[in-house]
Design an enzyme around this catalytic site. Structure first.
Site, PDB file in Angstrom:
ATOM      1  N   CYS A  17      10.012   6.855   0.272  1.00 18.68           N
ATOM      2  CA  CYS A  17      11.017   7.919   0.154  1.00 18.68           C
ATOM      3  C   CYS A  17      11.767   7.839  -1.174  1.00 18.68           C
ATOM      4  O   CYS A  17      12.024   6.752  -1.681  1.00 18.68           O
ATOM      5  CB  CYS A  17      12.035   7.819   1.275  1.00 18.68           C
ATOM      6  SG  CYS A  17      11.302   7.855   2.909  1.00 18.68           S
TER       7      CYS A  17
ATOM      8  N   ARG B 209       6.495   8.009  -6.480  1.00 22.56           N
ATOM      9  CA  ARG B 209       6.729   7.000  -5.448  1.00 22.56           C
ATOM     10  C   ARG B 209       5.857   7.228  -4.223  1.00 22.56           C
ATOM     11  O   ARG B 209       5.724   6.343  -3.374  1.00 22.56           O
ATOM     12  CB  ARG B 209       8.205   7.034  -5.025  1.00 22.56           C
ATOM     13  CG  ARG B 209       9.156   6.571  -6.110  1.00 22.56           C
ATOM     14  CD  ARG B 209      10.585   6.862  -5.736  1.00 22.56           C
ATOM     15  NE  ARG B 209      11.060   6.066  -4.623  1.00 22.56           N
ATOM     16  CZ  ARG B 209      11.613   4.865  -4.723  1.00 22.56           C
ATOM     17  NH1 ARG B 209      11.730   4.302  -5.890  1.00 22.56           N
ATOM     18  NH2 ARG B 209      12.029   4.216  -3.659  1.00 22.56           N
TER      19      ARG B 209
ATOM     20  N   TRP C 210       8.373   9.714   2.853  1.00 20.82           N
ATOM     21  CA  TRP C 210       7.101   9.026   3.097  1.00 20.82           C
ATOM     22  C   TRP C 210       7.171   8.570   4.555  1.00 20.82           C
ATOM     23  O   TRP C 210       7.981   7.717   4.897  1.00 20.82           O
ATOM     24  CB  TRP C 210       6.956   7.846   2.148  1.00 20.82           C
ATOM     25  CG  TRP C 210       5.643   7.155   2.180  1.00 20.82           C
ATOM     26  CD1 TRP C 210       4.478   7.560   1.599  1.00 20.82           C
ATOM     27  CD2 TRP C 210       5.357   5.898   2.812  1.00 20.82           C
ATOM     28  NE1 TRP C 210       3.495   6.643   1.838  1.00 20.82           N
ATOM     29  CE2 TRP C 210       3.995   5.616   2.574  1.00 20.82           C
ATOM     30  CE3 TRP C 210       6.099   4.993   3.556  1.00 20.82           C
ATOM     31  CZ2 TRP C 210       3.373   4.467   3.051  1.00 20.82           C
ATOM     32  CZ3 TRP C 210       5.483   3.846   4.036  1.00 20.82           C
ATOM     33  CH2 TRP C 210       4.130   3.595   3.784  1.00 20.82           C
TER      34      TRP C 210
ATOM     35  N   ASN D 153      16.553   6.635   2.833  1.00 19.58           N
ATOM     36  CA  ASN D 153      15.360   5.844   2.530  1.00 19.58           C
ATOM     37  C   ASN D 153      15.554   4.493   3.219  1.00 19.58           C
ATOM     38  O   ASN D 153      16.631   3.908   3.136  1.00 19.58           O
ATOM     39  CB  ASN D 153      15.269   5.663   1.004  1.00 19.58           C
ATOM     40  CG  ASN D 153      14.138   4.745   0.591  1.00 19.58           C
ATOM     41  OD1 ASN D 153      13.282   4.399   1.400  1.00 19.58           O
ATOM     42  ND2 ASN D 153      14.134   4.360  -0.681  1.00 19.58           N
ATOM     43  N   GLY D 154      14.536   4.010   3.919  1.00 20.57           N
ATOM     44  CA  GLY D 154      14.652   2.725   4.619  1.00 20.57           C
ATOM     45  C   GLY D 154      14.366   2.916   6.100  1.00 20.57           C
ATOM     46  O   GLY D 154      13.802   3.935   6.515  1.00 20.57           O
TER      47      GLY D 154
ATOM     48  N   GLU E  58      -8.866  -7.181  -7.541  1.00 23.84           N
ATOM     49  CA  GLU E  58      -8.112  -6.063  -8.101  1.00 23.84           C
ATOM     50  C   GLU E  58      -9.038  -4.875  -8.400  1.00 23.84           C
ATOM     51  O   GLU E  58      -8.668  -3.716  -8.175  1.00 23.84           O
ATOM     52  CB  GLU E  58      -7.374  -6.536  -9.364  1.00 23.84           C
ATOM     53  CG  GLU E  58      -6.634  -5.472 -10.124  1.00 23.84           C
ATOM     54  CD  GLU E  58      -5.530  -4.770  -9.331  1.00 23.84           C
ATOM     55  OE1 GLU E  58      -5.200  -5.211  -8.213  1.00 23.84           O
ATOM     56  OE2 GLU E  58      -5.036  -3.744  -9.826  1.00 23.84           O
TER      57      GLU E  58
ATOM     58  N   LYS F  96      -8.310  -1.244  -6.777  1.00 24.50           N
ATOM     59  CA  LYS F  96      -8.110  -0.052  -7.608  1.00 24.50           C
ATOM     60  C   LYS F  96      -9.123   1.013  -7.205  1.00 24.50           C
ATOM     61  O   LYS F  96      -8.783   2.170  -7.058  1.00 24.50           O
ATOM     62  CB  LYS F  96      -8.299  -0.439  -9.077  1.00 24.50           C
ATOM     63  CG  LYS F  96      -7.396   0.212 -10.050  1.00 24.50           C
ATOM     64  CD  LYS F  96      -5.988  -0.287 -10.160  1.00 24.50           C
ATOM     65  CE  LYS F  96      -5.300  -0.647  -8.917  1.00 24.50           C
ATOM     66  NZ  LYS F  96      -4.012  -1.278  -9.060  1.00 24.50           N
TER      67      LYS F  96
ATOM     68  N   GLU G 122      -8.240   2.523  -3.710  1.00 22.46           N
ATOM     69  CA  GLU G 122      -6.993   3.282  -3.550  1.00 22.46           C
ATOM     70  C   GLU G 122      -7.023   4.616  -4.275  1.00 22.46           C
ATOM     71  O   GLU G 122      -6.441   5.578  -3.791  1.00 22.46           O
ATOM     72  CB  GLU G 122      -5.752   2.453  -3.927  1.00 22.46           C
ATOM     73  CG  GLU G 122      -5.495   2.256  -5.378  1.00 22.46           C
ATOM     74  CD  GLU G 122      -4.257   1.398  -5.646  1.00 22.46           C
ATOM     75  OE1 GLU G 122      -3.213   1.650  -5.045  1.00 22.46           O
ATOM     76  OE2 GLU G 122      -4.355   0.487  -6.488  1.00 22.46           O
TER      77      GLU G 122
ATOM     78  N   HIS H 295     -22.237 -15.930   2.147  1.00 18.30           N
ATOM     79  CA  HIS H 295     -21.730 -16.408   3.436  1.00 18.30           C
ATOM     80  C   HIS H 295     -21.368 -15.262   4.371  1.00 18.30           C
ATOM     81  O   HIS H 295     -20.578 -15.445   5.295  1.00 18.30           O
ATOM     82  CB  HIS H 295     -20.513 -17.318   3.213  1.00 18.30           C
ATOM     83  CG  HIS H 295     -20.856 -18.565   2.463  1.00 18.30           C
ATOM     84  ND1 HIS H 295     -21.638 -19.570   3.006  1.00 18.30           N
ATOM     85  CD2 HIS H 295     -20.559 -18.959   1.195  1.00 18.30           C
ATOM     86  CE1 HIS H 295     -21.793 -20.534   2.111  1.00 18.30           C
ATOM     87  NE2 HIS H 295     -21.157 -20.183   1.000  1.00 18.30           N
TER      88      HIS H 295
ATOM     89  N   LYS I 188       4.587   4.112  -4.369  1.00 22.75           N
ATOM     90  CA  LYS I 188       4.724   3.206  -5.515  1.00 22.75           C
ATOM     91  C   LYS I 188       5.576   1.998  -5.168  1.00 22.75           C
ATOM     92  O   LYS I 188       5.277   0.881  -5.566  1.00 22.75           O
ATOM     93  CB  LYS I 188       5.361   3.974  -6.683  1.00 22.75           C
ATOM     94  CG  LYS I 188       5.499   3.161  -7.960  1.00 22.75           C
ATOM     95  CD  LYS I 188       4.153   2.914  -8.580  1.00 22.75           C
ATOM     96  CE  LYS I 188       4.206   2.050  -9.822  1.00 22.75           C
ATOM     97  NZ  LYS I 188       2.864   1.500 -10.131  1.00 22.75           N
TER      98      LYS I 188
END
Ligand code: F6R
Length: 607
Positions: free
Chosen positions: A2, A28, A73, A99-100, A480, A484, A487, A503, A602
């Protein structure tokens, strides 16, 4: 996650200022948006992209001298108009953006529903306007002579009841004020001679002012047309300092690139220059981080982080172990509830770009509560992590707007390398490393100028899945590279330690699953990874070698992404840049919304 904006006394128009601010916070991540303007309270809100809200406010523009706005969000309830913020009470007298997570919302909601209040959303936030409305009607702290509370009293009484994390902004109909509170979620205030702004993050108002007050947890704010007051939870005024932030509006624009992500990938030479500036002494052959001058050598190190930052933590732990110090990287979300035992002299490092990631903050708080010294490695000056930890090292990457972390990962790698040398010493003779660090921005530029990533992406598009393998310091790059890829392209991707492939994951390898093998140097690790490449080849999977050409990797690869030769400790930055570019082009060719991947945020300010 948010985003909140607010403005009082905006010279260019309240609605325009709020909509610009929401646009600046799009990075964000969000799924709905809304605004409320006062003093005659008017709210507009819509699920979906900001354009949906833009259409709504264009059809019926709300007017006012001040207001608040929000990008949501989803956490409680799906993206829908009814769940978008601002939330109002039944009479539409109080509007709230938040927000939260309000952890005691269910108890409050049950209580209000038992009193006959009707809720219109599934959100935790909606309890706040209803509570404020109730206080305004019947509050016990009557100060306005008509049996209820003043809006300020009502606001503070309600905030006193809330548990959990929040950045809250409240507007009450007929009242020329914005009330705000911060507890566990970021909230900053921008000030200039004519206007005051509130926001989750500075880019929201960066084109209007660079003078900022970073609010602390527990602080509350009252903005009025002619002044503003910051106070503590007891409503005693608090003296705050106004700081001028360094980055400019241009730094948060796209500068001609199609996407912030591509701009930020291309900014890596500069970001690294800033990260290294003043920390290398070529004449003396030393590396020093000024901020760490008081820190003693730790006996062991635990590093907590999430996502991309966790991959930087894995790299850092590898370096520390290589320097003889027991060290491990921990997923912050796990560490917060299942912490590793601390020894005497254990240092706990939190790696976090935003400095606001709730899981990382929780892990650091857990470590502090158990007596550990904590160190934040972060990009955000004055972020919660920076303020709560005993020490802080800034990675100095500049603002990163694309949801996918790129330049900040490179800067995290190099900042943790510098701090490893500063804290525990990496090598007797640092000259080759210092030389490689000095040349690193130029080497990244060479990769950017000569890369075949676009062609490679086109060649391997339409595959079933994408795998990434690497060893030792290239293992976090494999992780990474896969993160990337998944996402931003929404394609299935996994990263493995090269030796682990056989394995289990090898069962997934087919001619339709390209494998990116990261092979640098010509030593034992390279030889072993080439062995892994052969295992892949035997299953007819296409192999893309990401290599400095010092081993025979190219011979066994179908496609090659080359990096210039560099020091083994700096090579991961260069191999990673190639993989960033492959993911970018793969996602771009697929038409994905690269800067705002679905469901992602974000700054993840909830646990
Ligand atoms: C991925 C990404 C996330 C973040 C993670 C931690 O591209 O950006 O995985 O790395 O959410 O965020 P910070 O570093 O702000 O703590």
């Amino acid at each position: 996650m948010c985003g909140i904006v607010g403005c009082m006394g905006c010279p260019n128009g309240t609605l325009e200022t709020l909509m610009d601010g929401l646009g600046n916070l799009e990075y964000r991540g969000y799924d709905s948006a809304g605004v409320a303007l006062g003093p005659v309270l008017e709210t507009r809100k819509r699920a979906g992209e900001l354009d949906e809200l833009r259409k709504t406010v264009a059809e019926e523009p709300p007017t006012g001298d001040f207001g608040v706005g929000h990008t949501r969000w989803s956490t409680h309830g799906p993206p829908a108009d009814r769940n978008a913020h601002p939330h109002t009470d039944e009479s539409g007298r109080v509007a709230v953006v938040h927000n939260g997570i309000i952890e005691n919302y269910q108890r409050i909601r049950d209580e209000l529903e038992a009193e006959g209040v009707t809720f219109t959303s599934e959100t935790d936030t909606e309890v706040v306007p209803h509570l404020i409305a109730r206080e305004l009607e019947s509050g016990s702290d009557a100060t306005n002579g008509d049996g209820g509370c003043s809006p300020a009293d009502a606001f503070h009484a309600v905030v006193d009841r809330l548990e959990g994390s929040y950045a809250l902004c409240v507007v009450v109909d007929g009242h020329e004020a914005i009330f705000a509170a911060r507890q566990g979620s970021p909230l900053v205030m921008g000030v200039d001679e004519r206007a005051t702004y509130l926001a989750s993050d500075v880019p929201a108002f960066i084109e209007r002012t660079r003078d900022v007050v970073f609010l602390e947890d527990g602080q509350r704010v009252e903005l009025r047309p002619d002044d503003w007051t910051v106070m503590d939870a007891d409503r005693s005024p608090v003296e705050v300092s106004v700081e001028t932030v360094e980055y400019t509006a241009e730094a948060t624009g796209k500068s001609g690139y199609d996407h912030y992500m591509l701009k930020e990938i291309n900014e890596q030479p500069d970001a690294l220059r800033q990260c290294l500036s003043g920390r290398l002494d070529e004449l003396d052959g030393t590396i020093e981080i000024e901020e760490l001058s008081d820190l003693e050598e730790p006996t062991s190190v635990q590093i907590v982080a999430c996502g991309t930052s966790y991959h930087a933590a894995v790299y850092a732990a590898t370096l520390l172990r290589g320097a003889g110090v027991p060290a491990a990287a921990h997923l912050a979300s796990e560490y917060a509830t299942a912490p590793a035992p601390l020894g005497k002299g254990t240092l706990v490092i939190g790696v976090t770009q935003s400095g606001e990631t709730a899981d990382t903050l929780a892990a650091l708080r857990e470590a502090r509560a158990r007596g550990a010294r904590t160190l934040a490695v972060t990009n955000q000056v004055n972020s919660t992590a920076a303020r709560e930890c005993d020490d802080v090292v800034y990675i100095r990457a500049g603002p990163e707007i694309g949801v996918a972390a790129t330049k900040t990962f490179s800067s995290q790698l190099m900042a943790t390398l510098l701090l490893t040398e500063d804290l525990v010493g990496l090598a007797e003779d640092l000259d080759p490393l210092i030389e490689a660090l000095r040349d690193l921005p130029g080497a990244i530029q060479t990769v950017l100028d000569t890369t075949d990533a676009r062609e490679v992406a086109a060649e391997i598009a339409d595959s079933d899945a994408y795998f990434f393998i690497g060893r030792d310091r290239q293992f976090p790059v494999a992780l990474e590279g896969a993160l990337k890829c998944k996402e931003i392209s929404y394609e299935h991707a996994e990263g493995f330690a090269a030796g682990e492939l056989k394995h289990g994951p090898l069962a997934l390898v087919t001619p339709a699953t390209p494998v990116f093998a990261i092979v640098t140097g010509d030593g034992e690790r390279a030889r072993k990874t080439i062995g892994n490449i052969k295992e892949v080849e035997a299953r007819d999977a296409p192999v893309v070698a990401v290599t400095d050409g010092r081993s025979e990797a190219e011979r066994y690869a179908d496609l090659v992404l080359e990096i210039p030769e560099t020091h083994p400790l700096t090579a991961p930055v260069l191999t990673n840049v190639q993989l960033q570019l492959v993911s970018y082009h793969l996602a771009n060719d697929l038409g994905r919304p690269i800067d705002k991947p679905r469901n992602l945020a974000k700054s993840v300010t909830v646990e």
